[in-house]
Design a protein around this motif. Sequence first.
Motif, PDB file in Angstrom:
ATOM      1  N   LYS A 270      -2.736 -27.577 -45.137  1.00 16.26           N
ATOM      2  CA  LYS A 270      -1.518 -26.937 -45.659  1.00 16.26           C
ATOM      3  C   LYS A 270      -1.481 -25.460 -45.303  1.00 16.26           C
ATOM      4  CE  LYS A 270      -0.620 -30.035 -49.506  1.00 16.26           C
ATOM      5  NZ  LYS A 270      -0.478 -30.156 -50.959  1.00 16.26           N
TER       6      LYS A 270
ATOM      7  N   ARG B 210      -6.164 -25.354 -28.192  1.00 11.12           N
ATOM      8  CA  ARG B 210      -5.161 -24.600 -27.438  1.00 11.12           C
ATOM      9  C   ARG B 210      -5.913 -23.500 -26.687  1.00 11.12           C
ATOM     10  NH1 ARG B 210       0.448 -24.476 -27.230  1.00 11.12           N
ATOM     11  NH2 ARG B 210       1.275 -22.426 -26.809  1.00 11.12           N
TER      12      ARG B 210
ATOM     13  N   GLN C 247      -0.696 -25.109 -41.529  1.00 14.53           N
ATOM     14  CA  GLN C 247       0.714 -25.430 -41.295  1.00 14.53           C
ATOM     15  C   GLN C 247       1.610 -24.323 -41.858  1.00 14.53           C
ATOM     16  OE1 GLN C 247       2.132 -28.991 -43.241  1.00 14.53           O
ATOM     17  NE2 GLN C 247       3.634 -29.334 -41.631  1.00 14.53           N
ATOM     18  N   GLY C 248       1.333 -23.866 -43.048  1.00 15.02           N
ATOM     19  CA  GLY C 248       2.139 -22.827 -43.676  1.00 15.02           C
ATOM     20  C   GLY C 248       2.110 -21.511 -42.915  1.00 15.02           C
ATOM     21  N   ALA C 249       0.997 -21.234 -42.266  1.00 15.21           N
ATOM     22  CA  ALA C 249       0.854 -19.991 -41.506  1.00 15.21           C
ATOM     23  C   ALA C 249       1.411 -20.121 -40.091  1.00 15.21           C
ATOM     24  CB  ALA C 249      -0.615 -19.583 -41.438  1.00 15.21           C
ATOM     25  N   GLY C 250       1.764 -21.349 -39.699  1.00 14.69           N
ATOM     26  CA  GLY C 250       2.242 -21.561 -38.337  1.00 14.69           C
ATOM     27  C   GLY C 250       1.131 -21.423 -37.309  1.00 14.69           C
ATOM     28  N   ALA C 251      -0.101 -21.641 -37.736  1.00 14.25           N
ATOM     29  CA  ALA C 251      -1.256 -21.502 -36.847  1.00 14.25           C
ATOM     30  C   ALA C 251      -1.531 -22.815 -36.114  1.00 14.25           C
ATOM     31  CB  ALA C 251      -2.485 -21.102 -37.659  1.00 14.25           C
ATOM     32  N   TYR C 252      -2.384 -22.752 -35.108  1.00 10.56           N
ATOM     33  CA  TYR C 252      -2.770 -23.943 -34.357  1.00 10.56           C
ATOM     34  C   TYR C 252      -4.010 -24.606 -34.942  1.00 10.56           C
ATOM     35  CZ  TYR C 252       0.539 -22.455 -30.841  1.00 10.56           C
ATOM     36  OH  TYR C 252       1.678 -22.089 -30.198  1.00 10.56           O
TER      37      TYR C 252
ATOM     38  N   GLY D  52      -6.843 -28.784 -36.782  1.00  9.04           N
ATOM     39  CA  GLY D  52      -5.938 -28.208 -35.799  1.00  9.04           C
ATOM     40  C   GLY D  52      -6.092 -28.855 -34.449  1.00  9.04           C
TER      41      GLY D  52
END
Length: 60
Positions: free
Chosen positions: A22, A54, A25-30, A51
Amino acid sequence: MGAVTVGETAEREDLLTAALGKAVQGAGAYSGSVFLRSRDRRALVLAATCGEYRPVTPPH
Protein backbone atom coordinates in the motif's frame (compact mmCIF):
# COMPACT_ATOMS: atom_id res chain seq x y z
CA MET A 1 3.91 -3.88 20.33
CA GLY A 2 4.62 -7.07 22.26
CA ALA A 3 6.94 -9.90 21.35
CA VAL A 4 5.94 -12.01 18.36
CA THR A 5 5.65 -15.74 18.94
CA VAL A 6 6.27 -18.44 16.32
CA GLY A 7 2.55 -18.82 15.56
CA GLU A 8 2.22 -15.10 14.81
CA THR A 9 5.22 -14.84 12.50
CA ALA A 10 3.37 -15.65 9.26
CA GLU A 11 0.56 -13.24 10.14
CA ARG A 12 3.07 -10.48 10.92
CA GLU A 13 4.84 -11.06 7.60
CA ASP A 14 1.52 -10.93 5.71
CA LEU A 15 0.56 -7.65 7.42
CA LEU A 16 3.99 -6.14 6.82
CA THR A 17 3.94 -7.09 3.13
CA ALA A 18 0.41 -5.72 2.67
CA ALA A 19 1.31 -2.44 4.37
CA LEU A 20 4.46 -2.11 2.26
CA GLY A 21 2.46 -2.75 -0.92
CA LYS A 22 0.00 0.00 0.00
CA ALA A 23 2.82 2.41 0.83
CA VAL A 24 4.62 1.74 -2.47
CA GLN A 25 1.40 2.12 -4.45
CA GLY A 26 0.39 5.25 -2.54
CA ALA A 27 3.77 6.85 -3.16
CA GLY A 28 3.69 6.00 -6.86
CA ALA A 29 6.98 4.13 -6.44
CA TYR A 30 8.19 1.08 -8.37
CA SER A 31 9.39 -0.88 -5.36
CA GLY A 32 10.03 -0.71 -1.65
CA SER A 33 11.76 -2.53 1.16
CA VAL A 34 11.46 -2.70 4.93
CA PHE A 35 14.48 -3.34 7.09
CA LEU A 36 14.17 -4.18 10.79
CA ARG A 37 16.81 -4.25 13.47
CA SER A 38 18.14 -7.66 14.38
CA ARG A 39 17.41 -9.15 17.79
CA ASP A 40 20.81 -8.04 19.06
CA ARG A 41 20.22 -4.58 17.50
CA ARG A 42 23.57 -4.64 15.75
CA ALA A 43 22.38 -5.09 12.16
CA LEU A 44 19.50 -4.42 9.79
CA VAL A 45 17.61 -7.37 8.37
CA LEU A 46 15.50 -7.28 5.20
CA ALA A 47 11.98 -8.05 6.40
CA ALA A 48 9.87 -7.36 3.29
CA THR A 49 10.25 -6.21 -0.28
CA CYS A 50 7.84 -5.67 -3.13
CA GLY A 51 7.66 -4.09 -6.55
CA GLU A 52 9.04 -4.58 -9.98
CA TYR A 53 12.49 -4.47 -11.45
CA ARG A 54 13.17 -1.22 -13.26
CA PRO A 55 16.63 -0.34 -14.57
CA VAL A 56 18.15 2.76 -13.03
CA THR A 57 20.03 3.65 -16.20
CA PRO A 58 18.60 3.76 -19.73
CA PRO A 59 19.48 0.89 -22.09
CA HIS A 60 22.47 1.44 -24.39
